[in-house]
Scaffold this motif. Structure first.
Motif, PDB file in Angstrom:
ATOM      1  N   ALA B  54      74.258  45.881 -12.140  1.00  0.00           N
ATOM      2  CA  ALA B  54      74.372  45.475 -10.734  1.00  0.00           C
ATOM      3  C   ALA B  54      73.944  44.028 -10.527  1.00  0.00           C
ATOM      4  O   ALA B  54      74.333  43.384  -9.556  1.00  0.00           O
ATOM      5  CB  ALA B  54      73.545  46.403  -9.855  1.00  0.00           C
ATOM      6  N   LEU B 159      86.416  45.789   0.852  1.00  0.00           N
ATOM      7  CA  LEU B 159      86.388  47.209   1.207  1.00  0.00           C
ATOM      8  C   LEU B 159      86.196  47.351   2.709  1.00  0.00           C
ATOM      9  O   LEU B 159      85.647  46.451   3.349  1.00  0.00           O
ATOM     10  CB  LEU B 159      85.317  47.964   0.417  1.00  0.00           C
ATOM     11  CG  LEU B 159      83.835  47.714   0.635  1.00  0.00           C
ATOM     12  CD1 LEU B 159      83.026  48.696  -0.204  1.00  0.00           C
ATOM     13  CD2 LEU B 159      83.434  46.312   0.244  1.00  0.00           C
ATOM     14  N   ASP B 161      84.690  48.146   6.255  1.00  0.00           N
ATOM     15  CA  ASP B 161      83.319  48.263   6.777  1.00  0.00           C
ATOM     16  C   ASP B 161      82.899  49.727   6.900  1.00  0.00           C
ATOM     17  O   ASP B 161      81.768  50.087   6.586  1.00  0.00           O
ATOM     18  CB  ASP B 161      83.232  47.655   8.190  1.00  0.00           C
ATOM     19  CG  ASP B 161      83.367  46.152   8.160  1.00  0.00           C
ATOM     20  OD1 ASP B 161      83.589  45.600   7.059  1.00  0.00           O
ATOM     21  OD2 ASP B 161      83.272  45.535   9.235  1.00  0.00           O
ATOM     22  N   ILE B 164      81.031  51.664   4.081  1.00  0.00           N
ATOM     23  CA  ILE B 164      79.769  51.167   3.524  1.00  0.00           C
ATOM     24  C   ILE B 164      78.598  51.739   4.309  1.00  0.00           C
ATOM     25  O   ILE B 164      78.469  51.521   5.507  1.00  0.00           O
ATOM     26  CB  ILE B 164      79.689  49.630   3.583  1.00  0.00           C
ATOM     27  CG1 ILE B 164      80.959  48.994   2.985  1.00  0.00           C
ATOM     28  CG2 ILE B 164      78.451  49.133   2.838  1.00  0.00           C
ATOM     29  CD1 ILE B 164      81.011  47.490   3.172  1.00  0.00           C
ATOM     30  N   SER B 165      77.742  52.474   3.616  1.00  0.00           N
ATOM     31  CA  SER B 165      76.554  53.050   4.242  1.00  0.00           C
ATOM     32  C   SER B 165      75.496  51.965   4.456  1.00  0.00           C
ATOM     33  O   SER B 165      75.557  50.889   3.857  1.00  0.00           O
ATOM     34  CB  SER B 165      76.018  54.145   3.330  1.00  0.00           C
ATOM     35  OG  SER B 165      74.792  54.626   3.781  1.00  0.00           O
ATOM     36  N   ASP B 167      72.659  51.814   3.291  1.00  0.00           N
ATOM     37  CA  ASP B 167      71.924  51.509   2.058  1.00  0.00           C
ATOM     38  C   ASP B 167      72.833  51.004   0.940  1.00  0.00           C
ATOM     39  O   ASP B 167      72.427  50.953  -0.213  1.00  0.00           O
ATOM     40  CB  ASP B 167      71.102  52.728   1.606  1.00  0.00           C
ATOM     41  CG  ASP B 167      71.976  53.910   1.186  1.00  0.00           C
ATOM     42  OD1 ASP B 167      73.214  53.808   1.285  1.00  0.00           O
ATOM     43  OD2 ASP B 167      71.415  54.933   0.749  1.00  0.00           O
ATOM     44  N   GLY B 168      74.070  50.662   1.288  1.00  0.00           N
ATOM     45  CA  GLY B 168      74.963  50.051   0.317  1.00  0.00           C
ATOM     46  C   GLY B 168      75.910  51.025  -0.369  1.00  0.00           C
ATOM     47  O   GLY B 168      76.906  50.611  -0.964  1.00  0.00           O
ATOM     48  N   PHE B 169      75.588  52.314  -0.295  1.00  0.00           N
ATOM     49  CA  PHE B 169      76.443  53.333  -0.906  1.00  0.00           C
ATOM     50  C   PHE B 169      77.849  53.284  -0.301  1.00  0.00           C
ATOM     51  O   PHE B 169      78.007  53.111   0.901  1.00  0.00           O
ATOM     52  CB  PHE B 169      75.824  54.718  -0.673  1.00  0.00           C
ATOM     53  CG  PHE B 169      76.688  55.864  -1.120  1.00  0.00           C
ATOM     54  CD1 PHE B 169      76.781  56.200  -2.461  1.00  0.00           C
ATOM     55  CD2 PHE B 169      77.406  56.605  -0.200  1.00  0.00           C
ATOM     56  CE1 PHE B 169      77.577  57.261  -2.875  1.00  0.00           C
ATOM     57  CE2 PHE B 169      78.201  57.671  -0.600  1.00  0.00           C
ATOM     58  CZ  PHE B 169      78.290  57.991  -1.938  1.00  0.00           C
ATOM     59  N   ILE B 170      78.872  53.442  -1.146  1.00  0.00           N
ATOM     60  CA  ILE B 170      80.262  53.445  -0.673  1.00  0.00           C
ATOM     61  C   ILE B 170      80.793  54.869  -0.647  1.00  0.00           C
ATOM     62  O   ILE B 170      80.756  55.567  -1.660  1.00  0.00           O
ATOM     63  CB  ILE B 170      81.170  52.589  -1.580  1.00  0.00           C
ATOM     64  CG1 ILE B 170      80.587  51.178  -1.752  1.00  0.00           C
ATOM     65  CG2 ILE B 170      82.577  52.519  -1.014  1.00  0.00           C
ATOM     66  CD1 ILE B 170      81.316  50.342  -2.800  1.00  0.00           C
ATOM     67  N   ASP B 171      81.275  55.305   0.511  1.00  0.00           N
ATOM     68  CA  ASP B 171      81.814  56.653   0.648  1.00  0.00           C
ATOM     69  C   ASP B 171      83.259  56.666   0.162  1.00  0.00           C
ATOM     70  O   ASP B 171      84.196  56.401   0.922  1.00  0.00           O
ATOM     71  CB  ASP B 171      81.731  57.107   2.105  1.00  0.00           C
ATOM     72  CG  ASP B 171      82.064  58.584   2.260  1.00  0.00           C
ATOM     73  OD1 ASP B 171      82.850  59.111   1.443  1.00  0.00           O
ATOM     74  OD2 ASP B 171      81.550  59.213   3.193  1.00  0.00           O
TER      75      ASP B 171
END
Lengths: 213, 213
Positions: B54, B159, B161, B164-165, B167-171
Motif C-alpha cells: 500500500a 472510482l 465516490d 468509497i467508505s 475508512d477507505g474500504f471500497i465496496d
C-alpha cells in the motif's frame, strides 16, 4: 473520484491501506496450515494465493515479513511444507480470528481442528472441504518492498466428488468457498455463467459440461 | 476425492488444467489495457492480479509468455505503462471475448471503448467504473515454469465516490465488480460482513464504518 500518486502521500495511513488493499478486486481466501520443527502448529489467513501453473501444478503465496504471517513463513522455510484450506461461511469468523497475534497455536485458540496425512508434514484444516498440500519449491524476494513470493508444488488435493465437473472445473460456489476484499470483508458468490473458449470468428456461448456444473 | 501428484500425470490435460486453475479459489478479474509504440491498443483479461503493497502502492500481474497475453507483456515492457480495469456483469461477455487471438485491437473487435488521461500512456476502458493506471517497476522471471511477475506502481486511480467508505474500504459489490474461477466462470457477489481487527483477547464483531459500507 480520482486519486493520483501525489495524493496517496497526503491520505491518512489507515484510509490508504484499506483503499489500496481493496483496489485490485476480489481475492481468494485460504487458511495456511504449517507446523514448526518443534511441532507447534500454526494457522493463518492468506488472501494472496494464486495459480502459477497446471503442469507442474504450482501455487504462489505472497508473504509480508513484517506481519503476523512471519510464523507461517518461518515454518514453510524450516519444513518445506504447507497446506491451503478453503474457507466456508460456517467458520469465516474463526478464520478471521486466526489473524490475531496469539502466543499459542491458532488451532487451539479458535477451536479449529488440525488433520494430517501421510504425504504432507503440515496440518490440514478438518473443517475445510477443499484442501491442498504443498511442498516449497522456490522463494523470491521482491526487493521493491520486502515482500516474499513463496512457490509450492501441489502434492495432493482433497475435494468433494460432487463439486468436480466432468471437464475438471471445480464449482466453488457449491463447495461453499467464500471470497474476500481488502483486509476484513467477506462475500459469498452466485454464478453468472461459464463461457465457451473465445475465438475471433465465433460468438461465445454459455458452457454446460455434462454433470451440469 | 483425493488426487496426488502421481495422479496428476495420468489426468487428461484439459481436465487437469481446469482442475488446477480452479483450485486456489475466487480470483480478481481485470482487463489490462496497453498500447504499443506504434499506437496499436490491446485489451486482455487477467485473473492473476494482486495487491503487493500500500505504501508505495504496488500491484503484481502474472503473465504466461506462451499465451495470447504476450502482446500485453511486450507493450508493458516497451512503454512501461498499463492499466487495470474492473469488469462488470454488463460487459463480462465482451471481456471474455478479448481473450480471442485477434489480429486487430481487442477494443475494435469487441466494441469496448478506449479512454486516455494525461498521466498514463496506456488506454483505460471507458465502460469500467474502477480503473488503475500503472507504471512498470520490476519484472521477475519465475524460473520454475517461465511465468513472469510484473510489478507496477499505481500512478492514478478512478472510482465512484459512492463506493468509497469513510475508512477507505471500497465496496466492490456496490461497484458491480465481478469475480471469476478458473478459465471461464464468472460470479457476482453478496457481502456477508466486514469484521473488526482480530485481537487475541477480544471477540470479533461486524464492522460498520460511517457511510454504511
Amino acid at each position: 473520484m480520482r486519486y493520483s500518486i501525489e495524493d496517496f502521500a497526503t491520505l491518512d495511513n489507515f484510509f490508504r491501506r484499506n483503499l489500496i488493499n481493496s483496489l485490485t478486486g476480489f481475492k481468494s481466501l485460504n487458511l495456511v496450515g504449517t507446523k514448526s520443527k518443534e511441532n507447534i502448529t500454526n494457522l493463518a489467513p492468506f488472501s494472496q494465493v494464486f495459480h502459477i501453473g497446471a503442469s507442474p501444478a504450482l501455487v504462489g503465496l505472497l508473504v509480508r515479513p513484517d506481519t503476523v504471517e512471519r510464523h507461517t513463513l518461518q515454518n514453510i522455510i524450516e519444513t518445506e511444507s504447507f497446506t491451503l484450506n478453503h474457507v466456508k461461511e460456517e467458520f469465516y469468523k474463526e478464520a478471521h480470528q486466526t489473524s490475531a497475534r496469539y502466543q499459542i497455536s491458532e488451532f487451539e485458540a479458535t477451536g479449529l481442528t488440525p488433520e494430517y496425512t501421510e504425504k504432507v508434514f503440515a496440518p490440514y484444516l478438518k473443517e475445510s472441504v477443499i484442501k491442498i498440500g504443498l511442498k516449497l519449491e522456490e522463494k523470491h524476494n521482491l526487493a521493491i518492498n520486502g515482500t516474499i513470493l513463496v512457490i509450492g508444488s501441489i502434492q495432493e488435493i482433497f475435494l468433494p466428488d460432487i463439486v468436480i465437473s466432468d471437464d475438471g472445473f471445480i464449482d466453488l460456489q457449491k463447495a461453499g468457498t467464500i471470497t474476500c476484499v481488502g483486509l476484513d470483508a467477506y462475500y459469498r458468490t452466485q454464478k453468472i455463467a461459464r463461457l465457451s473458449y473465445a475465438k475471433p470468428d465465433k460468438p461465445i456461448s454459455p458452457l454446460t459440461p455434462k454433470g451440469g456444473i
